[in-house]
Each structure stands twice: as C-alpha cells, then as structure tokens.
Design a protein around this motif. Structure first.
Motif, PDB file in Angstrom:
ATOM      1  N   ASN A   1       0.829  -1.207   0.000  1.00 38.53           N
ATOM      2  CA  ASN A   1       0.000   0.000   0.000  1.00 38.53           C
ATOM      3  C   ASN A   1       0.861   1.253   0.000  1.00 38.53           C
ATOM      4  OD1 ASN A   1      -2.464  -1.341  -0.041  1.00 38.53           O
ATOM      5  ND2 ASN A   1      -2.599  -1.478   2.187  1.00 38.53           N
TER       6      ASN A   1
ATOM      7  N   ARG B   1       2.179   1.659  -3.418  1.00 39.88           N
ATOM      8  CA  ARG B   1       1.121   2.126  -4.318  1.00 39.88           C
ATOM      9  C   ARG B   1       0.955   3.642  -4.205  1.00 39.88           C
ATOM     10  NH1 ARG B   1      -2.368  -1.105  -2.653  1.00 39.88           N
ATOM     11  NH2 ARG B   1      -2.214  -2.688  -4.292  1.00 39.88           N
ATOM     12  N   GLU B   2       0.967   4.153  -2.966  1.00 44.84           N
ATOM     13  CA  GLU B   2       0.829   5.596  -2.767  1.00 44.84           C
ATOM     14  C   GLU B   2       2.025   6.344  -3.360  1.00 44.84           C
ATOM     15  OE1 GLU B   2       0.300   6.248   1.370  1.00 44.84           O
ATOM     16  OE2 GLU B   2      -1.605   5.156   1.484  1.00 44.84           O
TER      17      GLU B   2
ATOM     18  N   SER C   1       0.295   3.426 -11.701  1.00 44.27           N
ATOM     19  CA  SER C   1      -0.706   2.728 -10.895  1.00 44.27           C
ATOM     20  C   SER C   1      -0.283   1.287 -10.632  1.00 44.27           C
ATOM     21  CB  SER C   1      -2.063   2.744 -11.596  1.00 44.27           C
ATOM     22  OG  SER C   1      -1.995   2.053 -12.831  1.00 44.27           O
TER      23      SER C   1
ATOM     24  N   ARG D   1      -5.091  -2.833  -7.224  1.00 45.58           N
ATOM     25  CA  ARG D   1      -5.426  -3.243  -5.861  1.00 45.58           C
ATOM     26  C   ARG D   1      -6.000  -4.649  -5.808  1.00 45.58           C
ATOM     27  NH1 ARG D   1      -5.555   0.649  -1.967  1.00 45.58           N
ATOM     28  NH2 ARG D   1      -5.271   2.804  -2.659  1.00 45.58           N
TER      29      ARG D   1
END
Length: 759
Positions: free
Chosen positions: A502, A505-506, A514, A517
């Motif tokens: 996560n 991903r940020e 991207s 998820r």
C-alpha cells in the motif's frame, strides 16, 4: 457431478481467537491466512480484524507474532535472573507488561548434557528460548525453556581500536557506529600489553559518576590493524563469526580420503566443465548440455548439473557437521574467506578440479524446446571435470574470441550449453521472476591488500546460464523430496507485506504509475512498473523502492514458495561447500533415493529442520551484515585522504535525521545530517521517501542525483559524512544552480556524531 468452486469465507473473530489459542508453534498473519485459505485480496481485511482484536485486548502482538494476552509464545527473548535451590537457571521474559498481566511467569532453563557453547547460559545473560508449559499444577514454575541462541552475555563486551596514551594507559575508539564518538578510558595496567592500533575487546566497568570517560579493561587482543587487510577482522569479531576450526574438526578433515567408484555411477567420460569467477578458490558445480535425441522431444536438451558430494565427507553428527552448522555458510570478504568447511574439504576433496576424480551428486534435466523442464533424475556419481573456465573466458569464446583452453571446447561443449540456455531463458521469461536492476560492486585490492579500485562486473550471459541451470536443479531437488515426503529445508521468499505494498502504491501514484489493488500480487506486476521507468530519471529510485517493498528470503522447513523467482517450490542444492542448507538437501536426496551413506537421519524431521532453518537464516543475515560493514570500512579507508573533495551520487535513503548518499564511482555510502541542509527546517515524508523544507518546499527524495563534498571519514566505523552542494526539487522540478557553502573540514562535533549514529 462437479461441485462449483467456492471462495473461502473470512473467519469470524471468534474463529481467529480459537485458532490462535490452539497453536503451539509460531503464529502470524501469514500462518492464519494459509490456514483459512485466504488470498492476497483478503489479507488486508484479516489484518484489520487482528488489529481490532489487539485494540480490544483480546490478543497481543509480540515481534509480529500473535498470542492470547498474558501467555508466553513458544519462542521468547528472556533475561536469566537467578538459580533455584537445585542450581537450575531461572529466566523471565524480557518484554512483559506486569501492570496489565501481573507478575512475569518464571521459566526453568534446561541445558542439554552435550550442549554447544552457544547453548550454555549463565545468570545475567539474555537468551532466546523455546518454551513449553509443563502442565504440572503443583509446580510454581510451569514453564521450561531450551536455549536457541545467546543474544548477549552478562558483561558488556565492546570492540574497538586501542590508542596508547603517554600515561601508560590508553583510549578505546569503538568500532560500532552507534558508539561513534564515545571513547573509553583504559587505565595503566589494564591494557593487557595491547599496542597502538590493535583491535581489542574490552569489558566496560560500572560508572561511578556521570563525569569523564567510562573506563574499561582489555580482555582480549584480536589482531593488529596496521593494514587494510586486517579490516575484515573487525567484522569477524564484532559479529562473533567462528573463524578458527576446532582441532577435532581439522583432524577429521585431514583424515578424509578421496571417494572411489564403488556405489556410484561412472560419469568420468562426460565432459562436464566448471564456470566460475576468475578468482574462485573452490568449484562445486559443473555443467554439460546436449541435444535430446528422443523423437518425442524435438528441439529439446538434456542438461547435466553435477554438484560436489560434500555429504560423503561431512556425516551427520560428526565434528565437521557440528562446525558447519554453527557457521551456517561461508563468509566472503575482499581480502579473505571464512569458509564453512576446512580447506582440505572445500578447496581440495570437494573442489571439482580439471582432470581429477571427484565425488558428485548430479541431476539430469530434460527440457523441451520451450525451455520447460519435462523430467529429471538424480545420480550419485564419480566425475572428472574437463576444464575450469571463468565467466569472462567462456563468454569470450562464444562471442568469437576463444583461447587455448576454450578453443577445443567451443563446438562440443560451450555452444550446446548456450543453445540449452537460450531455450531455458524462454521459459524463464515466460515465468517472469522479479527483475530488479541493482548492480553489485566489487572491491579490487592491490598486491599489498590496499584498495586499488571499485568496479561493477559486467553481467554476462555466462553468469545467467549458470544461474538458470542452478535454479532448474534446485527446483528438481525440492520436487523430488516433496514427492517422496522426505523433510527438507526450503529456500522461501514470502510475498510483500500488504502494508508495504500500500505504501508503494501511494508512492507510485505520485509518479503517475498505478499498481492494481485487486487480485493476487505477482512479480510480473513489479516488472511492468520497472519497465515503465526504464531509462527515466526515476529508474534508480523506483528500483530501490520496489526492493524495499520485498520480504527477506530465508530458510524454512515449511514451504510458502519463492515470490521473487515466481516458483511454487524451491530448495538450495547447488552449493553444499558454502551453505549448510544445501548439505541438508543432499542428505535428504540420498535418503529418499537410497543412494548410500551420508543420508539425512530419520530423527531429523520437520521440527528439527525448522530450527536448523532459523539458525542458518540468522547466520546468513550475520554474514551479509559483516560483508557490508567491511565494504563500508574499506571504502572509508580509501577515501580518508580525500577530505574536501566533491563527488556525484544519488540519495539512497531518507530519514528524519538526514539523507544517505551513495557515490557513483565507488558505491560508498555517507550521511548528510538534516540540520546541515540549508537554512530551512526539513521534515521527513515517509510516503514520498523525502525530506521537504517546511518553508521553501525544497525536496530531497530517494533516488535524486546530488553533488556532495566529503567532510569527514571514520574508517574504523566505516562512516562518511557529506555536505550537500546541489539544489533539491521545487514543485517536482530540479534547479540547475548549486548552493555555495563554506567547507567545514574539522571533525564532527558531538551533535553531528549523534546524527551519524542513525545509520
């Protein structure tokens, strides 16, 4: 009628509590997810449920493992505090909340009759124990523990460099970065005849006041550091790496005799060759490939991989075996090797020298034209290597520059090997293992063992050929042992932790990249990201952040796959000279296939191998840390006379304390304290891996190119301190100009040294 496949449902919180209470072994998120058949998409929900249970006080988390509150986990760090009336040691858990759970439970420490030195503990020691509950209600001490590892001895032992003083005493300059700047005073008569520049171990005396230097007494002289060759001594002693073989081990090695043909297949006519680094001292793997003449496998190959039969010489329970397990693996420094086995074994009897008969455990791999393995078989053989080649030598021959050795081998041996590799590479590319671009640097020493230069060896197809053939052999070993249900030690690499993913991903979103998820996470998804940034200025940054997202590979008796290689089962088989895990796998194959003496003992089941896996994983981490620290110290020696020089590099780390910078030409790492970066106040933004000025917005981010000036070098600690000369980013753009700063070449003050300790 075929029943439709149903997705496993998430367990309730009561289900989770019941499951955790039933477990006697280690239990964490990974084990729970596997027990309930949960996939990656469900793990985030599982973690949330576990956090809610922890917040409610119904479970607690210790070192990433879950337990019912007030109970001891099966493996616990303890402090040994006393002896009982019978003289047995009593320990208490180190981390225990008495306010919440009441008095800490006492643990009676059992010492085996034939205990190794690492299992012999005393009052005041800190130890890792495997704990069991006795179940005897009358006994006030209901837990017993067995020492897995001594973490710290009772008295504080500090390593450092002895510096003589005119009063007949001395000072100790500690080698640990965390102690950098905190010298110790050694009174006259307490130096044990140490000389200026000696590496020594000292025992720190209790402080009688808060003023002046703490005093210490030299307990052991470990060697002179008059030359850079002795720098590796620091790491050897700092990490307690066994480097002197006991007499019994040496005697056993010297008494060993070469293996004979009896009980083995005769492979002496097969022209196997070794391909290794030019400076390799031992050669434990040899390869050969030929076209498969089976009409059912058109375009296929038969690849033979022969590995030195260390199990013939190192038998379970022998002195050689005990020492090999204690060491876990060989440790490689620029100036020396600390081998797992004595040279009589590693460099002689088990080194596959050209023209010499050697015992080997071999695997014959049949691959199709697409490179996929169709079948395999293991053989205990006697072989004779046809040639010893280096990577560069083999590659040059195939590229059209053969020499006297490779010329006669080109058509019959080398070209078939490369043809087989090209087929195997097709399967490898289809499998899509994690493909990080992180070149490794190598220190080249002069004849006088000083640093000559730092180089990045070119990655050749010769390297990849050997790697892919070894991976095939390792997979075959794991498959064979699984099929016949013989326990083994796997080489495992868990998928990245969802929280780290996560965070990645940020971070990628800030680069307009991207990361999906939904669905199971695969190495191929990371590869797509790496391909997108190839050639861009953020390439190095993204490679390093992706690397930091990954879990650490380890050895375990339980298989949970190898995420990085994208393999369901994998075991180390191909380097038993330098890795104990491979020796265990060899013994397992001998037992499984009834190949003779040296088999894995029947009593060594999954539980025993699990403990061995944990022990050798710790030894591997110890070796990696020692090797890395030695690299840092040698480079600090190399750069010590270049104070004030400027260098180009990139930011390799960002913390609240400051920036770490890796130099381009040497790969040396240094630190820039945050307080020295301009006049602004810089805050650390974890999601962006950056320090950002509170007023200006100037940003210094992981992977950014920088120009720095060397301000201080501390060779003993392997520490460098830099001054930042280049501008940061403003709103994502880099400024061309450089900020002019005065050079402060004096030694770092205490506050600056405090910053350097963050390393």
């Amino acid at each position: 009628m075929t029943r439709p496949h149903t997705k496993p449902s998430l367990p309730s919180k009561d289900d989770l509590l019941a499951f955790i209470g039933r477990q006697s072994g280690k239990i964490g998120t990974r084990e729970i997810a596997r027990a309930f058949g949960l996939k990656n998409a469900d793990r985030a929900t599982l973690k949330r449920m576990l956090r809610e249970l922890a917040d409610a006080g119904r479970i607690e988390r210790r070192r990433k493992k879950l337990h019912h509150p007030g109970t001891l986990p099966p493996v616990v760090v303890t402090d040994i505090t006393a002896r009982d009336a019978d003289g047995e040691l009593i320990a208490l858990p180190t981390d225990w909340d008495e306010a919440e759970h009441g008095p800490a439970p006492k643990i009676r420490v059992r010492i085996p009759r034939r205990a190794r030195p690492s299992e012999v503990a005393g009052v005041g020691d800190r130890a890792l124990l495997r704990v069991e509950e006795s179940g005897e209600k009358d006994d006030p001490i209901r837990h017993t523990g067995r020492v897995i590892k001594l973490i710290d001895r009772a008295r504080q032992r500090v390593l450092g460099i002895y510096r003589a003083t005119p009063d007949g005493g001395g000072r100790l300059a500690p080698i640990d970065k965390k102690q950098l700047g905190h010298e110790l005073s050694i009174p006259a008569g307490a130096g044990a005849n140490a000389r200026d520049g000696d590496l020594v171990a000292v025992e720190v005396a209790p402080r009688r006041s808060g003023y002046g230097l703490a005093s210490a007494r030299v307990t052991e002289k470990l060697g002179s550091l008059a030359t850079e060759r002795a720098v590796s001594l620091i790491a050897i002693h700092a990490h307690s790496i066994p480097h002197v073989f006991p007499a019994a081990t040496t005697a056993e090695a010297e008494a060993a005799k070469p293996a004979r043909l009896a009980g083995r297949e005769d492979w002496r006519a097969l022209p196997l060759v070794t391909i290794d680094p030019a400076d390799a001292k031992d050669h434990d793997d040899a390869v050969y490939a030929a076209r498969d003449d089976d009409p059912a496998n058109p375009g296929g190959f038969v690849i033979s991989v022969a590995i030195a039969d260390v199990s013939h010489y190192v038998r379970p329970g022998s002195a050689l075996d005990r020492e090999a397990l204690l060491r876990g693996n060989s440790v490689y420094f620029p100036d020396r090797v600390v081998p797992m086995l004595p040279e009589r074994i590693s460099n002689d009897l088990c080194s596959l020298k050209p023209g010499e008969e050697r015992a080997a455990l071999a695997v014959r791999l049949v691959v199709g034209a697409d490179g996929r393995k169709r079948s395999h078989s293991f053989h205990r053989v006697l072989m004779r290597s046809a040639a010893r080649l280096s990577y560069v030598q083999a590659q040059a021959a195939v590229d059209g520059w053969p020499d006297e050795t490779t010329g006669p081998l080109l058509a019959s041996i080398l070209e078939p090997l490369y043809c087989a590799y090209r087929a195997v590479k097709r399967a490898r590319d289809a499998r899509a293992p994690l493909d990080l671009d992180l070149p490794e640097r190598k220190i080249v020493l002069t004849a006088h063992n000083t640093v000559d230069r730092v180089m990045t060896p070119e990655r050749l197809d010769a390297h990849r050929l050997i790697e892919e053939f070894m991976i095939l052999a390792n997979v075959a070993a794991a498959e064979t042992l699984e099929r016949v249900r013989v326990p083994l030690i796997y080489r495992v690499h868990d998928e990245p932790d969802p929280e780290r993913v996560n965070a990645l991903r940020e971070f990628l979103q800030s680069l307009d990249i991207s990361l999906p998820r939904a669905g199971a996470l695969r190495a191929e998804q990371f590869n797509r990201i790496l391909a997108r940034v190839k050639g861009r200025d953020v390439e190095k940054l993204v490679n390093e952040v992706v690397l930091r997202t990954q879990a650490q590979a380890e050895y375990a008796a339980e298989n949970y796959g190898h995420f990085g290689l994208n393999l369901r089962r994998y075991a180390h088989f191909t380097s038993p000279i330098r890795r104990y895990a491979d020796l265990i796998v060899h013994r397992g194959l001998i037992r499984a296939l009834r190949l003779g003496d040296g088999a894995l003992p029947q009593e060594q089941g999954a539980a025993a191998l699990g403990e061995i896996g944990a022990q050798i994983s710790a030894a591997e981490r110890r070796a990696m840390k020692a090797e890395r620290e030695t690299f840092d110290r040698l480079l600090a020696h190399f750069l010590a006379d270049r104070i004030g020089a400027t260098f180009e590099g990139h930011i390799s780390g960002a913390t609240r304390a400051g920036l770490f910078v890796k130099l381009d030409d040497t790969g040396a790492d240094g630190f820039i304290p945050a307080r020295t970066i301009g006049a602004d106040y810089f805050r650390y933004h974890e999601d962006r891996h950056a320090l950002i000025g509170a007023k200006s917005g100037e940003t210094h981010r992981l992977g950014d190119r920088v120009t720095v000036r060397l301000i201080e070098a501390a060779p003993v600690a392997g520490a460098l301190r830099f001054e930042l000369l280049s501008e940061g980013r403003y709103n994502g753009a880099r400024r061309r100009g450089r900020r002019e700063r005065a050079v402060h070449a004096q030694p770092a003050n205490r506050a600056q040294r405090e910053r350097m300790r963050e390393r």
